[in-house]
Design a protein around this motif. Sequence first.
Motif, PDB file in Angstrom:
ATOM      1  N   LEU A  12       1.355   1.622  -3.997  1.00 29.85           N
ATOM      2  CA  LEU A  12       2.421   2.483  -3.487  1.00 29.85           C
ATOM      3  C   LEU A  12       3.017   3.375  -4.569  1.00 29.85           C
ATOM      4  CD1 LEU A  12       4.178  -0.013  -1.074  1.00 29.85           C
ATOM      5  CD2 LEU A  12       2.505   1.767  -0.531  1.00 29.85           C
ATOM      6  N   GLN A  13       2.665   3.141  -5.814  1.00 27.99           N
ATOM      7  CA  GLN A  13       3.096   3.994  -6.919  1.00 27.99           C
ATOM      8  C   GLN A  13       1.913   4.885  -7.289  1.00 27.99           C
ATOM      9  OE1 GLN A  13       6.232   3.961  -7.980  1.00 27.99           O
ATOM     10  NE2 GLN A  13       6.776   2.252  -6.654  1.00 27.99           N
ATOM     11  N   ILE A  14       1.583   5.812  -6.416  1.00 25.33           N
ATOM     12  CA  ILE A  14       0.367   6.605  -6.561  1.00 25.33           C
ATOM     13  C   ILE A  14       0.378   7.431  -7.841  1.00 25.33           C
ATOM     14  CG2 ILE A  14      -0.988   8.461  -5.485  1.00 25.33           C
ATOM     15  CD1 ILE A  14      -0.050   7.267  -2.780  1.00 25.33           C
ATOM     16  N   GLU A  15       1.446   8.149  -8.079  1.00 23.94           N
ATOM     17  CA  GLU A  15       1.611   8.914  -9.315  1.00 23.94           C
ATOM     18  C   GLU A  15       3.089   9.191  -9.491  1.00 23.94           C
ATOM     19  OE1 GLU A  15       1.003  13.511  -7.981  1.00 23.94           O
ATOM     20  OE2 GLU A  15      -0.806  12.347  -8.291  1.00 23.94           O
ATOM     21  N   ARG A  72       9.507   8.421   3.427  1.00 21.50           N
ATOM     22  CA  ARG A  72       8.451   7.958   2.523  1.00 21.50           C
ATOM     23  C   ARG A  72       7.234   7.481   3.298  1.00 21.50           C
ATOM     24  NH1 ARG A  72      10.256   4.919  -2.804  1.00 21.50           N
ATOM     25  NH2 ARG A  72      11.509   6.571  -3.693  1.00 21.50           N
ATOM     26  N   ALA A  73       7.469   6.786   4.412  1.00 23.36           N
ATOM     27  CA  ALA A  73       6.346   6.297   5.220  1.00 23.36           C
ATOM     28  C   ALA A  73       5.550   7.467   5.796  1.00 23.36           C
ATOM     29  CB  ALA A  73       6.863   5.406   6.344  1.00 23.36           C
ATOM     30  N   PHE A  79      -1.251  11.379   3.183  1.00 25.06           N
ATOM     31  CA  PHE A  79      -2.242  11.394   2.113  1.00 25.06           C
ATOM     32  C   PHE A  79      -3.132  10.153   2.061  1.00 25.06           C
ATOM     33  CE2 PHE A  79       1.238  14.119   0.789  1.00 25.06           C
ATOM     34  CZ  PHE A  79       0.546  15.283   0.509  1.00 25.06           C
ATOM     35  N   VAL A  80      -2.658   9.037   2.559  1.00 22.39           N
ATOM     36  CA  VAL A  80      -3.422   7.796   2.524  1.00 22.39           C
ATOM     37  C   VAL A  80      -3.688   7.370   3.969  1.00 22.39           C
ATOM     38  CG1 VAL A  80      -3.427   5.386   1.783  1.00 22.39           C
ATOM     39  CG2 VAL A  80      -2.309   7.101   0.374  1.00 22.39           C
ATOM     40  N   PRO A  81      -4.953   7.324   4.376  1.00 22.73           N
ATOM     41  CA  PRO A  81      -5.257   6.973   5.775  1.00 22.73           C
ATOM     42  C   PRO A  81      -4.941   5.504   6.063  1.00 22.73           C
ATOM     43  CG  PRO A  81      -7.283   7.168   4.521  1.00 22.73           C
ATOM     44  CD  PRO A  81      -6.161   7.609   3.611  1.00 22.73           C
ATOM     45  N   TYR A  82      -4.405   5.269   7.235  1.00 23.75           N
ATOM     46  CA  TYR A  82      -4.109   3.909   7.676  1.00 23.75           C
ATOM     47  C   TYR A  82      -5.376   3.272   8.237  1.00 23.75           C
ATOM     48  CZ  TYR A  82      -2.078   0.067  10.300  1.00 23.75           C
ATOM     49  OH  TYR A  82      -1.790  -1.164  10.802  1.00 23.75           O
ATOM     50  N   GLN A  83      -5.706   2.093   7.766  1.00 24.32           N
ATOM     51  CA  GLN A  83      -6.949   1.447   8.187  1.00 24.32           C
ATOM     52  C   GLN A  83      -6.695   0.126   8.902  1.00 24.32           C
ATOM     53  OE1 GLN A  83      -9.240   1.158   4.625  1.00 24.32           O
ATOM     54  NE2 GLN A  83      -9.331   3.368   4.358  1.00 24.32           N
ATOM     55  N   GLY A  84      -5.465  -0.147   9.282  1.00 28.50           N
ATOM     56  CA  GLY A  84      -5.151  -1.385   9.981  1.00 28.50           C
ATOM     57  C   GLY A  84      -5.118  -2.567   9.038  1.00 28.50           C
TER      58      GLY A  84
END
Length: 87
Positions: A12-15, A72-73, A79-84
């Motif tokens: 969750l701390q991508i950059e 934030r969600a 940018f980050v796909p949800y994959q379940g």
Amino acid sequence: MPHHCPVCQQDLQIEPGFYTGALWTSYPITIGIMVITWLVFRTLFELPVSWVFFIGTLSVLVLQPVIMRLGRAIWINLFVPYQGRQG
């Protein structure tokens, strides 16, 4: 805020500064709350503008933690796909 998702272990701390963009998603939420407050208290209850502004500001301040978390969600899901659930 945790460093990793407890369910999928997504970082969750991508950059540094990544969630600064969440301001772009929380701003429309805040505007929506203010508009709903205006419509409800100005048209239905016919309160003066100063009272409506005060109530709207107070409601946004009280809901600020929820607004920031939702912003934030939304931002990370752009940018980050949800994959379940993994597992």
